[in-house]
Design a protein around this motif. Structure first.
Motif: not given
Length: 119
Positions: A52-58, A31-36, A72-82
């Motif tokens: 961005r999964w590695g650097g956290g750029n949004t 994974m490089y990035a995750m998007g909603w 994102r929570d890298i340990a849980k492989n989860t991305v959130y959208l508040n």
């Protein structure tokens, strides 16, 4: 491939908040990035936010900047959208997606979670 499962959608009133979650499983090391993304009835799918999964750029779409927060929570492989201060125009099917390392576009998609905001 990465398998994605979204959750957290629901029916809320304008001004309310929701938190969407997207859990990834499988080849998450790619994974490089995750998007909603979201797609409202009769409209094209649009990107809402990405991280961005590695650097956290949004990134945020203008329509949600200041109201939505991606994390994102890298340990849980989860991305959130508040999502705060929800508006009726935020009503849509929300999808998460993965951009793989070396890819120019998003390659895996979840099944979507429905957000309905009533006025």
């Amino acid at each position: 491939q990465v398998h994605l499962v979204e959750s957290g959608g629901g029916v809320v009133q304008a001004g309310d908040s929701l938190r969407l979650s997207c859990a990834a499983s499988g080849r998450t090391v790619r994974m490089y990035a995750m998007g909603w993304f979201r797609q409202a009835p009769g409209k094209e799918r649009e990107i809402v936010s990405s991280i961005r999964w590695g650097g956290g750029n949004t990134y945020y779409a203008d329509s949600v900047r200041g109201r939505f927060t991606i994390s994102r929570d890298i340990a849980k492989n989860t991305v959130y959208l508040n999502m705060n201060s929800l508006k009726p125009e935020d009503t849509a099917l929300y999808y998460c997606a993965v951009q793989y390392i070396g890819a120019s576009d998003y390659g895996s998609w979840g099944q979507g979670t429905l957000v309905t905001v009533s006025s």
